[in-house]
Design a protein around this motif. Structure first.
Motif, PDB file in Angstrom:
ATOM      1  N   THR A 175       4.660  -7.851 -36.927  1.00  0.00           N
ATOM      2  CA  THR A 175       3.269  -7.926 -36.464  1.00  0.00           C
ATOM      3  C   THR A 175       2.256  -7.877 -37.599  1.00  0.00           C
ATOM      4  O   THR A 175       1.061  -7.886 -37.348  1.00  0.00           O
ATOM      5  CB  THR A 175       2.965  -6.764 -35.494  1.00  0.00           C
ATOM      6  N   GLY A 176       2.735  -7.838 -38.832  1.00  0.00           N
ATOM      7  CA  GLY A 176       1.831  -7.715 -39.979  1.00  0.00           C
ATOM      8  C   GLY A 176       0.774  -8.813 -40.048  1.00  0.00           C
ATOM      9  O   GLY A 176      -0.339  -8.575 -40.499  1.00  0.00           O
ATOM     10  N   ASP A 177       1.110  -9.997 -39.612  1.00  0.00           N
ATOM     11  CA  ASP A 177       0.182 -11.133 -39.738  1.00  0.00           C
ATOM     12  C   ASP A 177      -0.266 -11.663 -38.390  1.00  0.00           C
ATOM     13  O   ASP A 177      -0.498 -12.854 -38.228  1.00  0.00           O
ATOM     14  CB  ASP A 177       0.854 -12.271 -40.508  1.00  0.00           C
ATOM     15  N   ILE A 178      -0.426 -10.775 -37.440  1.00  0.00           N
ATOM     16  CA  ILE A 178      -0.736 -11.194 -36.071  1.00  0.00           C
ATOM     17  C   ILE A 178      -1.973 -12.099 -36.023  1.00  0.00           C
ATOM     18  O   ILE A 178      -2.038 -13.056 -35.270  1.00  0.00           O
ATOM     19  CB  ILE A 178      -0.897  -9.926 -35.195  1.00  0.00           C
ATOM     20  N   GLU A 179      -2.970 -11.804 -36.893  1.00  0.00           N
ATOM     21  CA  GLU A 179      -4.209 -12.589 -36.862  1.00  0.00           C
ATOM     22  C   GLU A 179      -4.027 -13.987 -37.452  1.00  0.00           C
ATOM     23  O   GLU A 179      -4.893 -14.837 -37.308  1.00  0.00           O
ATOM     24  CB  GLU A 179      -5.339 -11.857 -37.602  1.00  0.00           C
ATOM     25  N   GLU A 180      -2.928 -14.191 -38.160  1.00  0.00           N
ATOM     26  CA  GLU A 180      -2.697 -15.504 -38.776  1.00  0.00           C
ATOM     27  C   GLU A 180      -2.027 -16.469 -37.805  1.00  0.00           C
ATOM     28  O   GLU A 180      -1.953 -17.667 -38.059  1.00  0.00           O
ATOM     29  CB  GLU A 180      -1.783 -15.389 -40.003  1.00  0.00           C
ATOM     30  N   VAL A 181      -1.497 -15.940 -36.716  1.00  0.00           N
ATOM     31  CA  VAL A 181      -0.798 -16.813 -35.769  1.00  0.00           C
ATOM     32  C   VAL A 181      -1.778 -17.871 -35.264  1.00  0.00           C
ATOM     33  O   VAL A 181      -2.938 -17.571 -34.993  1.00  0.00           O
ATOM     34  CB  VAL A 181      -0.227 -15.999 -34.586  1.00  0.00           C
ATOM     35  N   GLY A 182      -1.289 -19.088 -35.164  1.00  0.00           N
ATOM     36  CA  GLY A 182      -2.157 -20.199 -34.782  1.00  0.00           C
ATOM     37  C   GLY A 182      -2.111 -21.265 -35.870  1.00  0.00           C
ATOM     38  O   GLY A 182      -2.416 -22.427 -35.632  1.00  0.00           O
ATOM     39  N   ASP A 183      -1.703 -20.844 -37.086  1.00  0.00           N
ATOM     40  CA  ASP A 183      -1.466 -21.847 -38.137  1.00  0.00           C
ATOM     41  C   ASP A 183      -0.059 -22.422 -37.912  1.00  0.00           C
ATOM     42  O   ASP A 183       0.531 -22.221 -36.855  1.00  0.00           O
ATOM     43  CB  ASP A 183      -1.616 -21.218 -39.530  1.00  0.00           C
ATOM     44  N   ASP A 184       0.502 -23.077 -38.920  1.00  0.00           N
ATOM     45  CA  ASP A 184       1.798 -23.709 -38.686  1.00  0.00           C
ATOM     46  C   ASP A 184       2.998 -22.809 -38.969  1.00  0.00           C
ATOM     47  O   ASP A 184       4.118 -23.169 -38.623  1.00  0.00           O
ATOM     48  CB  ASP A 184       1.917 -24.983 -39.551  1.00  0.00           C
ATOM     49  N   VAL A 185       2.768 -21.688 -39.636  1.00  0.00           N
ATOM     50  CA  VAL A 185       3.942 -20.931 -40.096  1.00  0.00           C
ATOM     51  C   VAL A 185       4.100 -19.503 -39.560  1.00  0.00           C
ATOM     52  O   VAL A 185       5.221 -19.007 -39.478  1.00  0.00           O
ATOM     53  CB  VAL A 185       4.010 -20.865 -41.642  1.00  0.00           C
ATOM     54  N   HIS A 186       3.006 -18.857 -39.189  1.00  0.00           N
ATOM     55  CA  HIS A 186       3.154 -17.452 -38.813  1.00  0.00           C
ATOM     56  C   HIS A 186       3.587 -17.268 -37.371  1.00  0.00           C
ATOM     57  O   HIS A 186       3.007 -17.852 -36.458  1.00  0.00           O
ATOM     58  CB  HIS A 186       1.843 -16.696 -39.051  1.00  0.00           C
ATOM     59  N   LEU A 187       4.605 -16.441 -37.178  1.00  0.00           N
ATOM     60  CA  LEU A 187       5.083 -16.114 -35.837  1.00  0.00           C
ATOM     61  C   LEU A 187       5.200 -14.596 -35.737  1.00  0.00           C
ATOM     62  O   LEU A 187       5.522 -13.951 -36.736  1.00  0.00           O
ATOM     63  CB  LEU A 187       6.468 -16.717 -35.606  1.00  0.00           C
ATOM     64  N   THR A 188       4.961 -14.040 -34.563  1.00  0.00           N
ATOM     65  CA  THR A 188       5.259 -12.611 -34.399  1.00  0.00           C
ATOM     66  C   THR A 188       6.706 -12.443 -33.956  1.00  0.00           C
ATOM     67  O   THR A 188       7.405 -11.563 -34.408  1.00  0.00           O
ATOM     68  CB  THR A 188       4.336 -11.926 -33.374  1.00  0.00           C
ATOM     69  N   PHE A 189       7.168 -13.312 -33.052  1.00  0.00           N
ATOM     70  CA  PHE A 189       8.563 -13.260 -32.610  1.00  0.00           C
ATOM     71  C   PHE A 189       9.343 -14.378 -33.271  1.00  0.00           C
ATOM     72  O   PHE A 189       8.858 -15.502 -33.375  1.00  0.00           O
ATOM     73  CB  PHE A 189       8.638 -13.426 -31.085  1.00  0.00           C
ATOM     74  N   LEU A 228      -1.162  -8.692 -27.610  1.00  0.00           N
ATOM     75  CA  LEU A 228      -0.619 -10.059 -27.477  1.00  0.00           C
ATOM     76  C   LEU A 228      -1.057 -10.671 -26.144  1.00  0.00           C
ATOM     77  O   LEU A 228      -1.491 -11.821 -26.078  1.00  0.00           O
ATOM     78  CB  LEU A 228       0.912 -10.043 -27.563  1.00  0.00           C
ATOM     79  N   ILE A 229      -0.979  -9.883 -25.091  1.00  0.00           N
ATOM     80  CA  ILE A 229      -1.331 -10.407 -23.770  1.00  0.00           C
ATOM     81  C   ILE A 229      -2.831 -10.686 -23.672  1.00  0.00           C
ATOM     82  O   ILE A 229      -3.261 -11.733 -23.189  1.00  0.00           O
ATOM     83  CB  ILE A 229      -0.894  -9.425 -22.652  1.00  0.00           C
ATOM     84  N   ARG A 230      -3.647  -9.753 -24.149  1.00  0.00           N
ATOM     85  CA  ARG A 230      -5.096  -9.931 -24.010  1.00  0.00           C
ATOM     86  C   ARG A 230      -5.615 -11.079 -24.876  1.00  0.00           C
ATOM     87  O   ARG A 230      -6.520 -11.797 -24.476  1.00  0.00           O
ATOM     88  CB  ARG A 230      -5.812  -8.619 -24.332  1.00  0.00           C
ATOM     89  N   ARG A 231      -5.016 -11.235 -26.042  1.00  0.00           N
ATOM     90  CA  ARG A 231      -5.397 -12.380 -26.871  1.00  0.00           C
ATOM     91  C   ARG A 231      -5.026 -13.678 -26.169  1.00  0.00           C
ATOM     92  O   ARG A 231      -5.768 -14.648 -26.196  1.00  0.00           O
ATOM     93  CB  ARG A 231      -4.674 -12.307 -28.218  1.00  0.00           C
ATOM     94  N   THR A 232      -3.859 -13.666 -25.541  1.00  0.00           N
ATOM     95  CA  THR A 232      -3.434 -14.840 -24.786  1.00  0.00           C
ATOM     96  C   THR A 232      -4.456 -15.185 -23.711  1.00  0.00           C
ATOM     97  O   THR A 232      -4.846 -16.343 -23.544  1.00  0.00           O
ATOM     98  CB  THR A 232      -2.074 -14.565 -24.100  1.00  0.00           C
ATOM     99  N   ILE A 233      -4.890 -14.161 -22.973  1.00  0.00           N
ATOM    100  CA  ILE A 233      -5.838 -14.402 -21.882  1.00  0.00           C
ATOM    101  C   ILE A 233      -7.140 -14.998 -22.422  1.00  0.00           C
ATOM    102  O   ILE A 233      -7.644 -15.995 -21.894  1.00  0.00           O
ATOM    103  CB  ILE A 233      -6.109 -13.093 -21.094  1.00  0.00           C
TER     104      ILE A 233
END
Ligand code: SER
Length: 590
Positions: free
Chosen positions: A69-83, A304-309
């Motif tokens: 979860t270290g880079d949770i805010e980076e998710v949305g680019d091409d490389v960062h994943l939480t899972f 994760l859920i609230r960001r999704t919403i």
């Protein structure tokens, strides 16, 4: 080559090289105080890497689900994943560099395996420093296999060293493998800075133990720990730019598109990528029994859920929708992870409830927003919405900045975004520090104390069943040097009498000076002798059963102390709800 194929090939390859295939462990680490989630395939194996005997043998391989979860805010680019899923193989004091590197090479390039042309590969090895020398052995292994010297980079600790997971413990140099995923042919010389070289696999050679004094002492048992990212490898083998374009994500995008009710290419849309990534992660976390909450893993899940919403709303999705995406994830992954199907109802119920609760929170936030606006006196001509207050809305009510900006503009206000950023950064730094403190320590530290608390946990598990009933089952366990934490299924708060009874029984068992023994047996035998614990054939056929006198028998990997006299006095510090139907006990030994 589908992802299913890659998983299968990987396991087949290592099976044919006499590795035992073990199941993925839960995303929630058992008996590891240092992290909230399982972050790598080696993570559930730490005690074996430290010398404990693994019931399945000394050569292991698996596919492990992981969360970082270290880079949770980076998710949305091409490389960062939480899972993500990690393919891994291990040698517990068996083979070392030569074999490990040959296996990696053979699997990557072999005709029957991934069949990647060697021209498309590059590697890096440890260059050496004051703590440890240049990894000449690894370097020569690669040369011998036919890797050109131009394609072998020598890099420092920052790049080619792994561990220890805590402050002390096993660590060592690693060798990393990269695959060309750029346009045209790869350049002759490997440049690790060039992002078209994608790191896919990491072989860690655990040959040192970092001591509390900061020295690197050679380990008696030298281990190999490798990890390959399934998502990345899948993308490369399918000639895709990133993992979102592969079948690991495409069905999820199709669902998002249907929910948004508009034909569009979502694979390159940042919001849609966040929705897809976060819901995949959230579904897996829920499947391992975590419910959204305000602490620890439950809090990460909630984020994760609230960001999704929020992102879903931006895509034009109205009404409750997260459970619909979760059901696609369940369908797509349940072959490999049957727990998703088993927990389907729990996953969907929790998501629906979380969405309802979040809607309530937003409503309250709206009231707060209006209050803030109304309190700006009329004589303030420059209508500016305070940035700190915008952050307060974000923090407390989950108001995304965009939403505040939009609503403020409707009222003729502009939001002080710089002020928001400042408050946000400060908060982030603080929570990072919190996280670092949490990650300090480790199983390797205070190992004696950990073993004592671990033995106490087994006594607690059995005693809870005796006092409350056989419906009590372990739902999670976490041990720090100071306390144990045990989650278990039980529908209601324990009474004072029940808690006292549990303490009394445990302390009388401790006083009986019971011996702690372990024995290896098949799952069937373990069932026959009445062992409790997790029965899914976690380690294939054979398991280790720890018994404490005749009182407790439990399937477990250890470590434990030798006799209950080592424990001292057991005391429950807290009994509270962990999530619905699950209670949590924190206890200490004096
Ligand atoms: N532990 C190493 C990693 O996480 C190899 O599995 O990369």
């Amino acid at each position: 080559m589908t992802s299913k194929n890659i998983r299968k090939k990987y396991l087949d390859f290592f099976k044919s090289r006499s590795h035992a295939i073990i199941d993925s462990a839960s995303l929630l680490p058992e008996n590891d105080p240092t992290v909230l989630f399982t972050t790598a395939g080696m993570h559930p194996l730490v005690s074996y890497l430290l010398g404990e005997k693994h019931p399945a043998g000394a050569k292991l391989a698996n596919v492990q689900k992981c969360i970082r979860t270290g880079d949770i805010e980076e998710v949305g680019d091409d490389v960062h994943l939480t899972f993500f899923e990690m393919l891994g193989n291990w040698s517990l004091g068996e083979y070392f560099k030569k074999e490990a590197i040959s296996y990696s090479y053979e699997f990557l390039t072999g005709k029957n395996w991934l069949n990647i042309p060697v021209e498309n590969l590059a590697v890096s090895v440890f260059a050496g420093d004051d703590d440890a020398p240049f990894d000449e052995e690894a370097y020569n292994c690669w040369l011998k296999l036919g890797m050109s010297a131009e394609r072998i980079a020598k890099l420092g600790k920052k790049d080619n060293w792994w561990g220890p997971a805590g402050q002390t413990g096993p660590c060592g140099p690693d060798t990393e493998m990269f695959c060309w995923n750029g346009d045209g042919n790869p350049p002759e010389k490997f440049d690790p800075e060039n992002a078209s070289w994608v790191e896919i696999w990491n072989d860690v050679f655990m040959q040192y133990n970092k001591t509390t004094e900061g020295n690197f002492e050679p380990l008696l048992q030298k281990n190999v720990d490798t990890g390959m990212g399934l998502e990345r490898v899948t993308a490369i083998l399918q000639n895709k730019k990133n993992c979102y374009e592969t079948e690991l994500f495409q069905p999820i995008f199709r669902k998002i598109e249907a929910l948004a009710g508009k034909k569009q290419n979502l694979t390159t849309n940042t919001e849609a990528k966040i929705v897809a990534e976060h819901m995949r992660a959230a579904t897996f976390i829920l499947a391992d029994g975590v419910a959204p909450s305000n602490v620890d893993s439950g809090y990460i899940l909630r984020r994760l859920i609230r960001r999704t919403i929020n992102k879903g709303r931006k895509l034009g999705i109205n009404g409750a929708f997260t459970f619909e995406i979760a059901s696609v994830v369940i369908e797509e992954y349940c072959d490999i992870y049957p727990e998703l199907k088993k927990q389907k109802k729990f996953i969907e119920d929790e998501l629906s409830m979380e969405e309802e609760q979040f809607a309530e929170t937003l409503k309250k936030g709206l009231k707060e927003f209006n209050k803030i606006i109304d309190n700006v006196p009329d004589f303030v001509r420059k209508k500016s919405f305070n940035g700190k207050k915008a952050f307060f809305l974000y923090e407390t009510y989950g108001f995304p900045l965009e939403l505040t900006v939009e609503m403020a503009e409707e009222k003729g206000f502009s939001v002080d975004k710089k002020g928001f950023e400042k408050a946000y950064k400060k908060h982030q730094e603080m929570s990072r520090k919190g996280a670092e403190n949490k990650f300090k320590g480790g199983l390797a530290d205070d190992s004696e104390q950990t073993a004592r608390l671990h033995t106490a946990t087994h006594l607690l598990h059995q005693t809870l069943r005796d006092v409350l009933g056989d419906h009590v089952e372990q739902r999670g366990s976490n041990i720090t040097a100071k306390r144990l934490r045990f989650d278990f299924s039980h529908p209601e708060k324990m009474t004072i009498e029940e808690k006292t009874k549990v303490e009394t029984i445990i302390n009388s068992k401790i006083a009986e000076a019971l011996e702690v023994k372990d024995e290896e047996m098949s799952i069937e035998e373990a069932k026959k002798v009445g062992a409790i614990g997790i029965f899914e054939s976690k380690y294939g056929d054979r398991v280790k059963v720890y018994s404490i006198g005749n009182y407790s028998k439990e399937i477990c990997g250890g470590p434990h102390c030798k006799n209950t006299t080592e424990l001292g006095t057991f005391k429950i510090k807290k009994e509270q709800s962990s999530s619905r139907g699950i209670r949590r006990i924190k206890a200490i030994l004096n």
